[in-house]
Design a protein around this motif. Structure first.
Motif, PDB file in Angstrom:
ATOM      1  N   ALA A 156      14.000  -9.286  -4.944  1.00 44.80           N
ATOM      2  CA  ALA A 156      13.197  -8.138  -5.355  1.00 44.80           C
ATOM      3  C   ALA A 156      13.583  -6.939  -4.497  1.00 44.80           C
ATOM      4  N   ALA A 157      14.024  -5.890  -5.152  1.00 46.53           N
ATOM      5  CA  ALA A 157      14.297  -4.614  -4.504  1.00 46.53           C
ATOM      6  C   ALA A 157      13.101  -3.724  -4.843  1.00 46.53           C
ATOM      7  N   LEU A 158      12.283  -3.422  -3.845  1.00 47.37           N
ATOM      8  CA  LEU A 158      10.992  -2.785  -4.101  1.00 47.37           C
ATOM      9  C   LEU A 158      10.887  -1.391  -3.498  1.00 47.37           C
ATOM     10  N   LEU A 159      10.566  -0.416  -4.338  1.00 49.57           N
ATOM     11  CA  LEU A 159      10.221   0.923  -3.864  1.00 49.57           C
ATOM     12  C   LEU A 159       8.719   0.963  -3.632  1.00 49.57           C
ATOM     13  N   PRO A 160       8.280   1.615  -2.575  1.00 52.90           N
ATOM     14  CA  PRO A 160       6.829   1.644  -2.294  1.00 52.90           C
ATOM     15  C   PRO A 160       6.047   2.389  -3.366  1.00 52.90           C
ATOM     16  N   VAL A 161       4.756   2.069  -3.428  1.00 55.79           N
ATOM     17  CA  VAL A 161       3.859   2.743  -4.365  1.00 55.79           C
ATOM     18  C   VAL A 161       3.360   4.024  -3.736  1.00 55.79           C
ATOM     19  N   THR A 164      10.094  -0.188  -9.305  1.00 61.49           N
ATOM     20  CA  THR A 164      10.366   1.244  -9.382  1.00 61.49           C
ATOM     21  C   THR A 164       9.227   2.110  -8.841  1.00 61.49           C
ATOM     22  N   GLY A 165       8.328   1.536  -8.073  1.00 59.74           N
ATOM     23  CA  GLY A 165       7.203   2.289  -7.529  1.00 59.74           C
ATOM     24  C   GLY A 165       5.907   1.891  -8.207  1.00 59.74           C
ATOM     25  N   GLU A 207       4.520  -9.758   7.816  1.00 58.75           N
ATOM     26  CA  GLU A 207       5.138  -8.659   8.557  1.00 58.75           C
ATOM     27  C   GLU A 207       5.126  -7.397   7.696  1.00 58.75           C
ATOM     28  N   VAL A 208       4.826  -6.258   8.313  1.00 57.56           N
ATOM     29  CA  VAL A 208       4.758  -4.989   7.585  1.00 57.56           C
ATOM     30  C   VAL A 208       6.121  -4.298   7.627  1.00 57.56           C
ATOM     31  N   PHE A 209       6.562  -3.853   6.450  1.00 56.29           N
ATOM     32  CA  PHE A 209       7.820  -3.113   6.296  1.00 56.29           C
ATOM     33  C   PHE A 209       7.489  -1.755   5.695  1.00 56.29           C
ATOM     34  N   GLU A 210       7.910  -0.697   6.368  1.00 56.75           N
ATOM     35  CA  GLU A 210       7.719   0.664   5.862  1.00 56.75           C
ATOM     36  C   GLU A 210       8.877   1.014   4.923  1.00 56.75           C
ATOM     37  N   GLY A 211       8.585   1.670   3.820  1.00 54.01           N
ATOM     38  CA  GLY A 211       9.621   2.120   2.901  1.00 54.01           C
ATOM     39  C   GLY A 211      10.126   1.017   1.992  1.00 54.01           C
ATOM     40  N   PRO A 212      11.241   1.269   1.312  1.00 58.81           N
ATOM     41  CA  PRO A 212      11.801   0.288   0.371  1.00 58.81           C
ATOM     42  C   PRO A 212      12.267  -0.979   1.093  1.00 58.81           C
ATOM     43  N   VAL A 213      12.072  -2.125   0.435  1.00 60.79           N
ATOM     44  CA  VAL A 213      12.495  -3.406   1.012  1.00 60.79           C
ATOM     45  C   VAL A 213      13.282  -4.216  -0.004  1.00 60.79           C
ATOM     46  N   LEU A 214      14.095  -5.108   0.535  1.00 62.27           N
ATOM     47  CA  LEU A 214      14.863  -6.048  -0.269  1.00 62.27           C
ATOM     48  C   LEU A 214      14.403  -7.435   0.147  1.00 62.27           C
ATOM     49  N   CYS A 215      13.722  -8.137  -0.772  1.00 59.56           N
ATOM     50  CA  CYS A 215      13.203  -9.475  -0.508  1.00 59.56           C
ATOM     51  C   CYS A 215      14.144 -10.478  -1.164  1.00 59.56           C
ATOM     52  N   LEU A 216      14.660 -11.402  -0.356  1.00 57.60           N
ATOM     53  CA  LEU A 216      15.644 -12.371  -0.829  1.00 57.60           C
ATOM     54  C   LEU A 216      15.264 -13.772  -0.382  1.00 57.60           C
ATOM     55  N   PRO A 217      15.863 -14.786  -0.986  1.00 57.27           N
ATOM     56  CA  PRO A 217      15.541 -16.151  -0.576  1.00 57.27           C
ATOM     57  C   PRO A 217      15.830 -16.434   0.904  1.00 57.27           C
ATOM     58  N   ASP A 218      16.734 -15.664   1.517  1.00 57.47           N
ATOM     59  CA  ASP A 218      17.057 -15.912   2.923  1.00 57.47           C
ATOM     60  C   ASP A 218      16.406 -14.920   3.877  1.00 57.47           C
ATOM     61  N   GLY A 219      15.488 -14.089   3.381  1.00 57.74           N
ATOM     62  CA  GLY A 219      14.781 -13.174   4.265  1.00 57.74           C
ATOM     63  C   GLY A 219      14.519 -11.817   3.651  1.00 57.74           C
ATOM     64  N   VAL A 220      14.009 -10.923   4.467  1.00 58.45           N
ATOM     65  CA  VAL A 220      13.605  -9.591   4.024  1.00 58.45           C
ATOM     66  C   VAL A 220      14.272  -8.569   4.931  1.00 58.45           C
ATOM     67  N   GLY A 232       0.849  -1.183   0.000  1.00 52.16           N
ATOM     68  CA  GLY A 232       0.000   0.000   0.000  1.00 52.16           C
ATOM     69  C   GLY A 232       0.883   1.230   0.000  1.00 52.16           C
ATOM     70  N   PRO A 233       0.298   2.385   0.203  1.00 56.25           N
ATOM     71  CA  PRO A 233       1.085   3.618   0.174  1.00 56.25           C
ATOM     72  C   PRO A 233       2.200   3.596   1.235  1.00 56.25           C
ATOM     73  N   GLY A 234       3.432   3.429   0.786  1.00 52.29           N
ATOM     74  CA  GLY A 234       4.582   3.505   1.680  1.00 52.29           C
ATOM     75  C   GLY A 234       4.961   2.240   2.414  1.00 52.29           C
ATOM     76  N   PHE A 235       4.296   1.109   2.156  1.00 51.49           N
ATOM     77  CA  PHE A 235       4.623  -0.113   2.895  1.00 51.49           C
ATOM     78  C   PHE A 235       4.447  -1.368   2.039  1.00 51.49           C
ATOM     79  N   PHE A 236       5.072  -2.450   2.524  1.00 48.45           N
ATOM     80  CA  PHE A 236       4.891  -3.787   1.962  1.00 48.45           C
ATOM     81  C   PHE A 236       4.596  -4.735   3.119  1.00 48.45           C
ATOM     82  N   ARG A 237       3.754  -5.731   2.880  1.00 47.57           N
ATOM     83  CA  ARG A 237       3.534  -6.802   3.852  1.00 47.57           C
ATOM     84  C   ARG A 237       4.175  -8.049   3.255  1.00 47.57           C
TER      85      ARG A 237
END
Length: 117
Positions: free
Chosen positions: A112-117, A66-67, A27-40, A18-23
């Protein structure tokens, strides 16, 4: 039709955003996240090339969200990542999250390197 439950091992799929976050994995992460096979983990965004270069050789592909919409990567970032021989695919973050989940379910070494929407 037979239904099979998907096992992601230690990796966690993207459940939503959602706006500014990923679940991710519940677990909720605010801002950009890096999702990898060994964790987030949190990611510093497009200015944090070092975190991405460190993944060279460990992934089959790195999806860069890229958003809300697809946008070109900054020229210098693309140059650095290509010089590190990191296979990358930029796309909008919603598409990157979905693609990450599919490739993860297939057992691929994907990040996945993800910028929030």
């Amino acid at each position: 039709m037979r239904m099979n439950e998907i096992s992601f091992g230690e990796a966690r799929p993207v459940d939503g955003y959602g706006p500014g976050f990923f679940r991710v994995g519940g677990e909720v992460f605010e801002g950009p996240v890096l999702c990898l096979p060994d964790g987030v983990r949190a990611w510093g965004g497009l200015e944090d090339a070092g975190a991405l270069v460190a993944l060279a050789g460990a992934l089959d592909v790195l999806l860069i969200g890229t958003g809300a919409d697809m946008a070109p990567l900054p020229v210098e970032l693309r140059r650095v990542l290509e010089a590190a021989d990191l296979p990358l695919e930029p796309m909008g973050s919603p598409s990157a999250a979905r693609t990450y989940n599919v490739l993860l379910a297939e057992g691929r070494r994907v990040g996945a390197a993800l910028l929030p929407v």
